[in-house]
Every structure is written in C-alpha cells, then in structure tokens.
Scaffold this motif. Sequence first.
Motif, PDB file in Angstrom:
ATOM      1  N   ILE A 105       0.838  -1.198   0.000  1.00 57.80           N
ATOM      2  CA  ILE A 105       0.000   0.000   0.000  1.00 57.80           C
ATOM      3  C   ILE A 105       0.872   1.248   0.000  1.00 57.80           C
ATOM      4  O   ILE A 105       1.645   1.486   0.941  1.00 57.80           O
ATOM      5  CB  ILE A 105      -0.948   0.031   1.210  1.00 57.80           C
ATOM      6  N   ARG A 106       0.749   2.082  -1.039  1.00 60.82           N
ATOM      7  CA  ARG A 106       1.611   3.248  -1.202  1.00 60.82           C
ATOM      8  C   ARG A 106       1.203   4.384  -0.271  1.00 60.82           C
ATOM      9  O   ARG A 106       0.045   4.497   0.138  1.00 60.82           O
ATOM     10  CB  ARG A 106       1.575   3.709  -2.657  1.00 60.82           C
ATOM     11  N   ALA A 139       9.727   8.060   4.228  1.00 66.58           N
ATOM     12  CA  ALA A 139       8.950   9.122   4.860  1.00 66.58           C
ATOM     13  C   ALA A 139       8.466  10.125   3.825  1.00 66.58           C
ATOM     14  O   ALA A 139       9.213  10.544   2.945  1.00 66.58           O
ATOM     15  CB  ALA A 139       9.802   9.840   5.907  1.00 66.58           C
ATOM     16  N   ARG A 140       7.197  10.528   3.936  1.00 69.57           N
ATOM     17  CA  ARG A 140       6.690  11.612   3.111  1.00 69.57           C
ATOM     18  C   ARG A 140       7.287  12.939   3.589  1.00 69.57           C
ATOM     19  O   ARG A 140       7.831  13.031   4.697  1.00 69.57           O
ATOM     20  CB  ARG A 140       5.152  11.647   3.172  1.00 69.57           C
ATOM     21  N   LEU A 164      14.936   4.910   2.912  1.00 69.79           N
ATOM     22  CA  LEU A 164      14.977   5.039   1.464  1.00 69.79           C
ATOM     23  C   LEU A 164      14.533   6.436   1.059  1.00 69.79           C
ATOM     24  O   LEU A 164      13.671   7.032   1.712  1.00 69.79           O
ATOM     25  CB  LEU A 164      14.035   4.019   0.804  1.00 69.79           C
ATOM     26  N   ASP A 165      15.108   6.958  -0.025  1.00 73.95           N
ATOM     27  CA  ASP A 165      14.700   8.264  -0.545  1.00 73.95           C
ATOM     28  C   ASP A 165      13.614   8.141  -1.609  1.00 73.95           C
ATOM     29  O   ASP A 165      12.914   9.108  -1.902  1.00 73.95           O
ATOM     30  CB  ASP A 165      15.910   9.001  -1.146  1.00 73.95           C
ATOM     31  N   ASP A 166      13.485   6.962  -2.198  1.00 72.76           N
ATOM     32  CA  ASP A 166      12.538   6.732  -3.289  1.00 72.76           C
ATOM     33  C   ASP A 166      11.561   5.638  -2.874  1.00 72.76           C
ATOM     34  O   ASP A 166      11.958   4.487  -2.637  1.00 72.76           O
ATOM     35  CB  ASP A 166      13.312   6.313  -4.546  1.00 72.76           C
ATOM     36  N   GLU A 167      10.280   5.984  -2.787  1.00 68.49           N
ATOM     37  CA  GLU A 167       9.283   5.006  -2.345  1.00 68.49           C
ATOM     38  C   GLU A 167       9.197   3.810  -3.284  1.00 68.49           C
ATOM     39  O   GLU A 167       8.890   2.692  -2.844  1.00 68.49           O
ATOM     40  CB  GLU A 167       7.911   5.663  -2.210  1.00 68.49           C
ATOM     41  N   VAL A 173      12.486  -3.872  -2.073  1.00 72.70           N
ATOM     42  CA  VAL A 173      12.722  -4.301  -0.689  1.00 72.70           C
ATOM     43  C   VAL A 173      11.775  -5.443  -0.327  1.00 72.70           C
ATOM     44  O   VAL A 173      12.173  -6.431   0.306  1.00 72.70           O
ATOM     45  CB  VAL A 173      12.543  -3.123   0.283  1.00 72.70           C
ATOM     46  N   THR A 174      10.522  -5.308  -0.737  1.00 72.42           N
ATOM     47  CA  THR A 174       9.546  -6.371  -0.481  1.00 72.42           C
ATOM     48  C   THR A 174      10.021  -7.690  -1.068  1.00 72.42           C
ATOM     49  O   THR A 174       9.914  -8.750  -0.437  1.00 72.42           O
ATOM     50  CB  THR A 174       8.175  -5.998  -1.077  1.00 72.42           C
ATOM     51  N   ALA A 175      10.577  -7.623  -2.274  1.00 71.11           N
ATOM     52  CA  ALA A 175      11.055  -8.828  -2.952  1.00 71.11           C
ATOM     53  C   ALA A 175      12.302  -9.404  -2.288  1.00 71.11           C
ATOM     54  O   ALA A 175      12.471 -10.628  -2.234  1.00 71.11           O
ATOM     55  CB  ALA A 175      11.341  -8.520  -4.415  1.00 71.11           C
ATOM     56  N   ILE A 176      13.193  -8.535  -1.786  1.00 70.93           N
ATOM     57  CA  ILE A 176      14.476  -8.996  -1.240  1.00 70.93           C
ATOM     58  C   ILE A 176      14.354  -9.412   0.223  1.00 70.93           C
ATOM     59  O   ILE A 176      14.565 -10.569   0.576  1.00 70.93           O
ATOM     60  CB  ILE A 176      15.559  -7.909  -1.387  1.00 70.93           C
TER      61      ILE A 176
END
Length: 278
Positions: A105-106, A139-140, A164-167, A173-176
């Motif tokens: 969920i973004r 973080a937003r 992370l700087d890029d969402e 990350v989910t995959a790794i």
Amino acid sequence: MPATNAHAPENIAFIGGGNMASAIIGGLIKRGTKPANIHVVEPFAEQAAKLKKQFGVKVEEAPSAALADASLVVWAVKPQTFKEAAMMARFHTKTALHLSVAAGIRSDSIARWLGTEVVVRSMPNTPALVGKGMTALFARKAVNAADRLAVESVIKTTGDYVWLDDENQLDAVTAISGSGPAYVFYFIEGMIEAGVDMGLTREQANKLAIGTFVGASALAKASDEPPEILRGRVTSKGGTTYAAITSMEQDGVKTLFVRAMHAAKQRAREMGDEFGAA
C-alpha cells in the motif's frame, strides 16, 4: 531494569494486532514502554485475548475516540483491509504520526485515506519476531526529524532498519528482505531433504542446515568482503563445494532465483494498484 527508549512516543496505537504488531509491542515493552500506553484495535476475539494476556495492553474491537490519545499510530493490517480500517479510524487520528507496515500500500493512498501527510511507510520482515528483523522505511515530506526518530525508536526494537529516498524502491525491498525469509526457509527445506536422502536423521539435517545459514549469515555480516569472495574461499576447484556450485550453475539456479524476486517485486507493485485505489 528494561532498557530505555528515549525517543519512543508516550502513547502508541496499533491498528491490527497480528504477528508484526506483536513483535513491535513486545520490543517496546522490553525497552520500557508501559503496557498502559499501548492501545490496540484487533477485531478477532482470540487474538485480542492473546494480546491482553501476553502484554497487558488495552485492546478494543473497533476504532474509537480513545485513538486520539496516540501520538503514533502503527498500521499493521492486511493490505486488502487497510482502506476500510482507515475510513473507520481517520477522524480520531488526524494529529498523529502514522507508520504503515502493510505490504504494497503506497503512501499516497495512505495519506489520502487518513487525511494527513505525516506518513511513514515501511517494509519489515518476520525475523522481527525474534529481534532480528530488517525494515526499510520511506517518509513523506511532511515527516520531520523528530518524527523519524520516533519511528526509528519503534522499529529498532525489532532489529535493524534502512531509510529510502525513493518510495518505488520499497517494491524491491519487499522482494528482497520482506519475502526473503521464505527463500531462506525454502533452501533450508532443500538442505534437510538432501541430508535425509543421504542418510542423516531429520533432526541432524535440520540442525546442520539451520546452523549453516546462521553461521554463514553472521560471517557475511561481519566481513568487509562481498559474498562472491567469501564463496570463492569455500569453493576449491575440483572439490566438493565446486561440484555443488557447478551443478547449480548448470541448472541456472541463480538466474531462476533472480527471476523469482522480480516476480515478487511485480506482485508488490500490483498489490499497490489493487488495494490502494481511491
């Protein structure tokens, strides 16, 4: 005396009280957070009773005005139920910092549903249950330095973390690491099966396989050298390890493994589309 956790929010609410929430709650209490300052919304009676018995925290079936006391709200719900839960809680939590541990969920969706931009999205993994978790955080822009410290104080009770700087990187990350423990368990299964085939008892093969993963991981973490160098040190040409690695290379194991993680990343992206719609 329990270790203190200086930056931890005084009052924390959890929406969802499953395994990940339990891991964080347990870590917080060990670090000095009082059970009375932890509020959990958990609709399933059996899990609610377990949380009360294990941690002595406050648990309710549905969101209420009591959530307004929380300075941090941790979203530990399943992706497919996030929107519904957010719609029920949003009027009580608009002044809080929000931390999501829900896969896929973004943060755009979370911010829209909750009516606030103070949102941190994370991807933890199940070793958090034993304090060995690995969590990535995004973080937003509305999240300030103090908010980041508050999030870190919560996450570090379950293991290590990285910002992370890029969402978009959270899908990788989910995959790794998010799905990664399952890959490790899968290889352990294979090693145990091979051990039994070669005459070891299941108990012996289980101990050897798990001990090997623990030891190799500890060595990789302690070393400044990359994994391929460490692997090369164990792989003498013409030896037993060489035979095994050669067999795996001929079968394309690494290529298939990398492809599998790309499939996991793609599914993470699809989940964001599927469950994060307006």
